[in-house]
Design a protein around this motif. Structure first.
Motif, PDB file in Angstrom:
ATOM      1  N   ILE A   1      32.945 -29.192  11.477  1.00  0.00           N
ATOM      2  CA  ILE A   1      32.053 -29.756  12.501  1.00  0.00           C
ATOM      3  C   ILE A   1      30.595 -29.541  12.120  1.00  0.00           C
ATOM      4  O   ILE A   1      29.762 -30.467  12.167  1.00  0.00           O
ATOM      5  CB  ILE A   1      32.358 -29.141  13.873  1.00  0.00           C
ATOM      6  CG1 ILE A   1      33.752 -29.572  14.358  1.00  0.00           C
ATOM      7  CG2 ILE A   1      31.296 -29.531  14.899  1.00  0.00           C
ATOM      8  CD1 ILE A   1      34.202 -28.878  15.618  1.00  0.00           C
ATOM      9  N   PHE A   2      30.267 -28.314  11.716  1.00  0.00           N
ATOM     10  CA  PHE A   2      28.880 -28.010  11.362  1.00  0.00           C
ATOM     11  C   PHE A   2      28.446 -28.772  10.114  1.00  0.00           C
ATOM     12  O   PHE A   2      27.284 -29.175  10.017  1.00  0.00           O
ATOM     13  CB  PHE A   2      28.715 -26.502  11.146  1.00  0.00           C
ATOM     14  CG  PHE A   2      28.565 -25.732  12.429  1.00  0.00           C
ATOM     15  CD1 PHE A   2      29.241 -26.117  13.574  1.00  0.00           C
ATOM     16  CD2 PHE A   2      27.762 -24.611  12.497  1.00  0.00           C
ATOM     17  CE1 PHE A   2      29.116 -25.420  14.755  1.00  0.00           C
ATOM     18  CE2 PHE A   2      27.617 -23.912  13.673  1.00  0.00           C
ATOM     19  CZ  PHE A   2      28.300 -24.317  14.804  1.00  0.00           C
ATOM     20  N   ASP A   3      29.371 -28.959   9.173  1.00  0.00           N
ATOM     21  CA  ASP A   3      29.046 -29.719   7.974  1.00  0.00           C
ATOM     22  C   ASP A   3      28.729 -31.168   8.334  1.00  0.00           C
ATOM     23  O   ASP A   3      27.763 -31.758   7.822  1.00  0.00           O
ATOM     24  CB  ASP A   3      30.226 -29.657   7.002  1.00  0.00           C
ATOM     25  CG  ASP A   3      29.965 -30.445   5.734  1.00  0.00           C
ATOM     26  OD1 ASP A   3      29.057 -30.062   4.976  1.00  0.00           O
ATOM     27  OD2 ASP A   3      30.651 -31.455   5.505  1.00  0.00           O
ATOM     28  N   GLY A   4      29.527 -31.753   9.241  1.00  0.00           N
ATOM     29  CA  GLY A   4      29.258 -33.121   9.668  1.00  0.00           C
ATOM     30  C   GLY A   4      27.941 -33.258  10.400  1.00  0.00           C
ATOM     31  O   GLY A   4      27.158 -34.179  10.142  1.00  0.00           O
ATOM     32  N   VAL A   5      27.664 -32.322  11.315  1.00  0.00           N
ATOM     33  CA  VAL A   5      26.398 -32.358  12.063  1.00  0.00           C
ATOM     34  C   VAL A   5      25.215 -32.168  11.120  1.00  0.00           C
ATOM     35  O   VAL A   5      24.200 -32.872  11.203  1.00  0.00           O
ATOM     36  CB  VAL A   5      26.406 -31.273  13.157  1.00  0.00           C
ATOM     37  CG1 VAL A   5      25.033 -31.168  13.817  1.00  0.00           C
ATOM     38  CG2 VAL A   5      27.468 -31.584  14.207  1.00  0.00           C
ATOM     39  N   SER A   6      25.343 -31.196  10.193  1.00  0.00           N
ATOM     40  CA  SER A   6      24.257 -30.933   9.257  1.00  0.00           C
ATOM     41  C   SER A   6      23.994 -32.139   8.357  1.00  0.00           C
ATOM     42  O   SER A   6      22.833 -32.518   8.129  1.00  0.00           O
ATOM     43  CB  SER A   6      24.607 -29.706   8.413  1.00  0.00           C
ATOM     44  OG  SER A   6      23.617 -29.460   7.449  1.00  0.00           O
TER      45      SER A   6
END
Length: 506
Positions: A488-493
């Motif tokens: 999730i954080f990779d996608g948001v970043s």
């Protein structure tokens, strides 16, 4: 249809004669490439020999690796068939069996008989009251000594008659091709079309009739025999006990543990209890009770795991945010084209080198010692490491800006602060933000590692589960949660970075 004319061999030789450096350079480039590839191959061969990779792979126990991976996605039920001296048996389960306190699975088939036994109770020792001649007398003799001690008398052992229900035959069915039957001080194991019969003649007398099949091992004659059935499970046959390890795919009691009133009930029964059943606990509704049982599941500890995961996320965010806020002003001091002071440049850059030269894990150990275990140590470790790394990256980005934009702002008479604001920041701010986002995403993973050394978060919880060497399904659960958060954080970043870079491109 037009095309390029082909060069003949004679023309090629003529070109080579006129321009020898051109052909010579091509040959040198080809030789360098061949030498580089040959050197790489030789280095790989040397590494294979030096680290004895072939021997390591050949001696590796791949069965253990397979069992280890199976433990992540399955659970075991472990009944023990205990054999008494008279051949009768008793089937017991571990205290924290996934089947609950009153386990009675259908794959354990028992034949029972009621027997009457005469059991002698141990002799009771009675201590007669001492005769005190003088209440103030005192003795240095040990209690019960021949002189001054209380006389002891033993009563004769009295036989007692007990009526008990015992197991005379136990059959454990793993699947259609694998089973173990225990009866008359003998065990019969069937697997993959082969049958093994074992006599249990007493301690040190576990005797197999015939040769052992490939799935059975016995270190020394007379010792216990281990049966390996692959993913299905395994078993130990000893003189007085047959230990069963039956494996099932999935995670046992993931929703409700064995102490919950909802344990063992079907989905429809649970829904009926929650929405239309009578209250199980008078102090709360059945829905609240079910949610409470899920959160405080003693085997999976969902609430504690989720709390520790959130702690890890916050730790990574706060540490990265503080590092960004400190690295941002310091990078202007380190950039030679912004601050034209050699001493200040070098001092700031050496500070960055010091902070980033010590690994985040080592900083976590230092701060765990200084502040004690907890998130503060993790935040400090991330803050120190990222301040040094981001400061170096930011200062290098500043040193590579286009000076024309800054000179243009300066030419209109802008103040030095305005020159930085309008001539420098628009060029580097998207890069700064993109790098900070990347480090925030990366630190979410790193916070798990430093948590294992006492810096708090889910890393410590993960290490505790791994250290037991038996709760690998709990490890898989936490690893899966960490992967979801990282994805999730990779996608948001990535989304935020692409937007920042896109704005810069316009």
């Amino acid at each position: 249809m037009s095309g390029h004319p082909m060069i003949s061999a004679a023309e090629m030789e003529a070109i080579s004669a006129r321009h020898p450096a051109l052909v010579k350079g091509s040959n040198h480039s080809r030789i360098r490439t061949i030498a580089l590839v040959a050197g790489l191959v030789l280095y790989m061969l040397y590494s294979w020999w030096f680290f004895a990779i072939g021997g390591v792979l050949g001696n590796a126990n791949w069965n253990i690796a397979g069992t280890y991976l199976a433990d992540w996605v399955s659970y075991e039920v472990r009944p023990d068939v205990r054999i008494a001296g008279d051949g009768t048996m008793q089937v017991t389960y571990p205290r924290f069996s996934p089947l609950g306190p009153n386990a009675s699975p259908d794959w354990v088939r028992l034949e029972k008989e009621t027997v009457t036994r005469t059991v002698e109770t141990p002799a009771a020792t009675e201590q007669a009251a001492p005769t005190q001649k003088n209440s103030s007398s005192f003795s240095f003799m040990a209690p019960g000594a021949a002189t001054g001690g209380s006389p002891q008398t033993e009563t004769a052992a009295e036989p007692q008659t007990r009526t008990e229900e015992v197991v005379t035959r136990a059959e454990i069915v793993f699947n259609s091709s694998t089973s173990i039957t225990v009866a008359d001080r003998a065990a019969t194991a069937t697997h993959a079309g082969e049958t093994l019969q074992v006599r249990l003649d007493g301690p040190g007398k576990v005797i197999a009739e015939g040769a052992l099949p490939s799935w059975a091992t016995q270190p020394y004659p007379g010792e216990k025999i281990t049966l390996a059935f692959g993913f299905t499970g395994w078993a130990d046959i000893d003189a007085d006990k047959v230990s069963i390890h039956n494996r099932f795919l999935g995670w046992a009691n993931f929703i409700f543990d064995t102490n919950s009133p909802f344990f063992g009930k079907s989905y429809s029964e649970i829904m009926s209890l929650i929405f239309s059943g009578e209250r199980i606990d008078p102090d709360m509704s059945n829905l609240a009770l079910a949610w409470d049982n899920i959160l405080y599941n003693s085997e999976w500890q969902h609430l504690d795991v989720w709390t520790k995961l959130l702690q890890t996320i916050v730790m990574a965010f706060v540490g990265t945010l503080f590092a960004t806020l400190i690295a941002f002003p310091l990078c202007f001091l380190a950039a030679r084209n912004i601050t034209r002071n050699f001493v200040l440049n070098q001092a700031t850059k050496r500070l960055f080198d010091f902070l980033r030269s010590v690994d985040m894990l080592i900083w976590a150990l230092f701060f765990t010692r200084a502040f004690g275990p907890g998130p503060l140590a993790g935040i400090s470790a991330i803050f120190f490491t990222d301040t040094g790394t981001l400061g170096k990256l930011y200062s290098e980005a500043l040193e590579n800006i286009d000076d024309k934009q800054r000179e243009g702002v300066k030419s209109v008479g802008a103040a030095p602060l305005a020159v930085q604001r309008f001539g420098v920041l628009p060029q580097v701010l998207p890069v700064f933000a993109s790098q900070a986002l990347y480090f925030w995403e990366s630190n979410t993973r790193s916070a798990t590692i430093i948590g294992a050394v006492g810096a708090g978060g889910i890393g410590l919880k993960l290490w505790e589960a791994m250290r037991t060497n038996s709760d690998w399904e709990n490890v898989a659960y936490m690893v899966l949660l960490i992967l979801i958060v990282v994805f999730i954080f990779d996608g948001v970043s990535n989304l935020l970075r692409s937007r920042l870079i896109g704005k810069r491109a316009h």
